[in-house]
Motif scaffolding. Structure first.
Motif, PDB file in Angstrom:
ATOM      1  N   MET A   1       1.408  -1.278  -0.011  1.00  0.00           N
ATOM      2  CA  MET A   1      -0.146  -0.285   0.043  1.00  0.00           C
ATOM      3  C   MET A   1       0.680   1.517  -0.078  1.00  0.00           C
ATOM      4  N   SER A   2       0.250   2.850  -0.743  1.00  0.00           N
ATOM      5  CA  SER A   2       1.303   2.968  -0.907  1.00  0.00           C
ATOM      6  C   SER A   2       1.054   4.076   0.365  1.00  0.00           C
ATOM      7  N   PRO A   3       2.224   5.236   0.635  1.00  0.00           N
ATOM      8  CA  PRO A   3       2.181   6.224   2.017  1.00  0.00           C
ATOM      9  C   PRO A   3       0.770   7.129   1.606  1.00  0.00           C
ATOM     10  N   VAL A   4       0.057   7.423   3.028  1.00  0.00           N
ATOM     11  CA  VAL A   4      -0.781   8.727   2.152  1.00  0.00           C
ATOM     12  C   VAL A   4      -0.249   9.642   2.687  1.00  0.00           C
ATOM     13  N   ASP A   5      -0.281  11.150   2.006  1.00  0.00           N
ATOM     14  CA  ASP A   5       0.748  11.947   2.207  1.00  0.00           C
ATOM     15  C   ASP A   5      -0.535  13.169   3.080  1.00  0.00           C
ATOM     16  N   PRO A   6      -0.170  13.280   4.611  1.00  0.00           N
ATOM     17  CA  PRO A   6      -0.816  14.187   5.395  1.00  0.00           C
ATOM     18  C   PRO A   6      -1.059  15.325   4.955  1.00  0.00           C
ATOM     19  N   GLN A   7      -0.578  16.136   3.994  1.00  0.00           N
ATOM     20  CA  GLN A   7      -0.972  17.086   3.541  1.00  0.00           C
ATOM     21  C   GLN A   7      -2.192  17.085   2.213  1.00  0.00           C
ATOM     22  N   THR A   8      -2.008  15.334   1.929  1.00  0.00           N
ATOM     23  CA  THR A   8      -3.413  15.568   0.809  1.00  0.00           C
ATOM     24  C   THR A   8      -4.540  15.291   0.767  1.00  0.00           C
ATOM     25  N   PRO A   9      -6.049  16.421   1.061  1.00  0.00           N
ATOM     26  CA  PRO A   9      -6.926  15.218   1.440  1.00  0.00           C
ATOM     27  C   PRO A   9      -7.697  14.497   0.572  1.00  0.00           C
ATOM     28  N   ALA A  10      -8.567  13.499   1.336  1.00  0.00           N
ATOM     29  CA  ALA A  10      -9.000  12.158   0.733  1.00  0.00           C
ATOM     30  C   ALA A  10     -10.280  13.137  -0.095  1.00  0.00           C
ATOM     31  N   ALA A  11     -10.467  12.459  -1.289  1.00  0.00           N
ATOM     32  CA  ALA A  11     -11.214  13.216  -2.179  1.00  0.00           C
ATOM     33  C   ALA A  11     -12.701  13.630  -1.191  1.00  0.00           C
ATOM     34  N   GLY A  12     -12.889  14.895  -1.859  1.00  0.00           N
ATOM     35  CA  GLY A  12     -14.122  15.790  -1.714  1.00  0.00           C
ATOM     36  C   GLY A  12     -13.573  16.360   0.254  1.00  0.00           C
ATOM     37  N   LEU A  13     -12.829  16.433   0.334  1.00  0.00           N
ATOM     38  CA  LEU A  13     -12.110  16.598   1.804  1.00  0.00           C
ATOM     39  C   LEU A  13     -11.513  17.651   1.872  1.00  0.00           C
ATOM     40  N   PRO A  14     -11.881  18.955   2.919  1.00  0.00           N
ATOM     41  CA  PRO A  14     -10.678  20.097   2.156  1.00  0.00           C
ATOM     42  C   PRO A  14      -9.021  20.019   3.154  1.00  0.00           C
ATOM     43  N   SER A  15      -8.075  20.472   2.041  1.00  0.00           N
ATOM     44  CA  SER A  15      -6.968  19.784   2.703  1.00  0.00           C
ATOM     45  C   SER A  15      -7.115  21.407   4.148  1.00  0.00           C
ATOM     46  N   ARG A  16      -5.505  20.447   4.620  1.00  0.00           N
ATOM     47  CA  ARG A  16      -5.008  21.618   6.067  1.00  0.00           C
ATOM     48  C   ARG A  16      -4.625  22.946   5.737  1.00  0.00           C
ATOM     49  N   ALA A  17      -4.004  22.888   4.077  1.00  0.00           N
ATOM     50  CA  ALA A  17      -3.815  23.980   4.314  1.00  0.00           C
ATOM     51  C   ALA A  17      -5.533  25.194   3.923  1.00  0.00           C
ATOM     52  N   ALA A  18      -6.462  24.559   3.335  1.00  0.00           N
ATOM     53  CA  ALA A  18      -7.257  25.605   3.078  1.00  0.00           C
ATOM     54  C   ALA A  18      -8.073  26.127   4.597  1.00  0.00           C
ATOM     55  N   ARG A  19      -7.548  24.641   5.744  1.00  0.00           N
ATOM     56  CA  ARG A  19      -8.492  25.016   6.776  1.00  0.00           C
ATOM     57  C   ARG A  19      -7.610  26.176   7.657  1.00  0.00           C
ATOM     58  N   ALA A  20      -6.414  26.851   7.260  1.00  0.00           N
ATOM     59  CA  ALA A  20      -5.357  27.368   8.028  1.00  0.00           C
ATOM     60  C   ALA A  20      -5.514  28.676   7.802  1.00  0.00           C
ATOM     61  N   GLY A  21      -6.438  29.224   6.808  1.00  0.00           N
ATOM     62  CA  GLY A  21      -6.644  30.483   5.979  1.00  0.00           C
ATOM     63  C   GLY A  21      -7.992  30.565   7.180  1.00  0.00           C
ATOM     64  N   TYR A  22      -8.168  30.126   7.614  1.00  0.00           N
ATOM     65  CA  TYR A  22      -9.349  30.261   8.711  1.00  0.00           C
ATOM     66  C   TYR A  22      -8.667  30.477  10.465  1.00  0.00           C
ATOM     67  N   VAL A  23      -8.065  30.782  10.675  1.00  0.00           N
ATOM     68  CA  VAL A  23      -7.634  30.205  12.566  1.00  0.00           C
ATOM     69  C   VAL A  23      -7.592  31.536  12.672  1.00  0.00           C
ATOM     70  N   ILE A  24      -7.468  32.743  11.724  1.00  0.00           N
ATOM     71  CA  ILE A  24      -6.836  33.925  12.509  1.00  0.00           C
ATOM     72  C   ILE A  24      -8.399  34.664  12.836  1.00  0.00           C
ATOM     73  N   PRO A  25      -9.612  34.472  11.675  1.00  0.00           N
ATOM     74  CA  PRO A  25     -10.119  35.263  11.542  1.00  0.00           C
ATOM     75  C   PRO A  25     -10.773  34.524  11.611  1.00  0.00           C
ATOM     76  N   ALA A  26     -11.277  32.821  12.520  1.00  0.00           N
ATOM     77  CA  ALA A  26     -12.466  32.084  13.782  1.00  0.00           C
ATOM     78  C   ALA A  26     -11.857  32.662  14.962  1.00  0.00           C
ATOM     79  N   ALA A  27     -10.667  32.793  14.486  1.00  0.00           N
ATOM     80  CA  ALA A  27     -10.218  33.074  16.902  1.00  0.00           C
ATOM     81  C   ALA A  27     -10.497  34.593  17.046  1.00  0.00           C
ATOM     82  N   ILE A  28     -10.904  34.752  15.850  1.00  0.00           N
ATOM     83  CA  ILE A  28     -11.689  36.716  16.209  1.00  0.00           C
ATOM     84  C   ILE A  28     -13.229  36.488  16.480  1.00  0.00           C
TER      85      ILE A  28
END
Length: 250
Positions: A1-28
């Motif tokens: 089985m090929s290793p899964v890149d933790p930076q690559t989302p499963a199909a249909g799921l937002p990436s970790r990078a996409a979620r990162a953009g919300y951290v500061i706005p959400a905190a405010i």
């Protein structure tokens, strides 16, 4: 089985990078809204885990933050189709870009915003659409006549079209440049309905009459939710800003 890149989302799921953009706005935004209003969210079980289109009534210039807060707290990434003029506002532009909101050129969009929305749905985001196109001009705050973009997007992507009604936050910030009214503390209620049934329109040629029928179903569902939240029946017809009156079947 090929290793899964933790930076690559499963199909249909937002990436970790996409979620990162919300951290500061959400905190405010989240603590600020909690301090300003009591938030009541109902029907959250109707939200899918990924890839949905939420059609929401628009009652205040503040309600996008309230809706986004609700969506974000359910583990989804809220993505608005917003007027392109907002990208000209300093600081706000950086927030919109970081959270990957979708600009809409009202006069010369050429379908680019819908293309971007389709891509966003495919990566698991929750697309939030205000079908009325602006804060309601109905004198009593009811949902107005709507545009068909949300239905078109649902038919093109196969994503569920979720009706969302809200009421109460307009008491904190009324539309029209009036001053905020934080006291006494207001209650902002949001209720998520079951998906709009578009089965008979799926797979068929997309026609103006079909889009109108789907849009009417969507707005009927939103209006019914708002009526329940308000505890009163909705008036007959819907306000049409082009005529300045309520029109049957608008």
């Amino acid at each position: 089985m090929s290793p899964v890149d933790p930076q690559t989302p499963a199909a249909g799921l937002p990436s970790r990078a996409a979620r990162a953009g919300y951290v500061i706005p959400a905190a405010i935004v989240r603590p600020a809204l909690r301090g300003l209003v009591r938030q009541v969210w109902e029907g959250t079980e109707n939200l899918p885990e990924t890839g949905a289109i939420l059609a929401v009534n628009h009652i205040s210039e503040l309600d996008p933050l309230s809706v986004a807060h609700m969506v974000y707290n359910q583990g989804l990434l809220p993505t608005f189709l917003a007027k392109a003029e907002l990208w000209k506002v300093p600081v706000l532009k950086q927030v919109l870009e970081a959270t990957r909101m979708i600009p809409v050129e009202r006069t010369r969009d050429g379908g680019r915003s819908l293309d971007a929305a389709r891509e966003a749905v495919a990566t698991g985001r929750a697309i939030i659409v205000y079908p009325e196109g602006t804060v309601t001009r109905d004198p009593d705050g009811w949902p107005m006549a709507a545009q068909s973009g949300a239905v078109r997007l649902a038919l093109q992507t196969g994503a569920p079209l979720i009706p969302v009604g809200q009421w109460g936050i307009q008491e904190l910030l009324p539309y029209g440049g009036r001053a905020p009214r934080p006291f006494p503390r207001k209650t902002a209620r949001i209720r998520i309905g079951a998906p709009v049934d578009l089965d008979d329109l799926c797979g068929a040629p997309m026609t103006a009459s079909g889009l109108r029928a789907g849009t009417e179903r969507m707005m009927d569902a939103i209006t019914a939710i708002v009526a329940d939240l308000r505890g009163e029946p909705a008036p007959a017809g819907r306000w049409d800003p082009r005529t300045g009156r309520r029109e049957p079947g608008a």
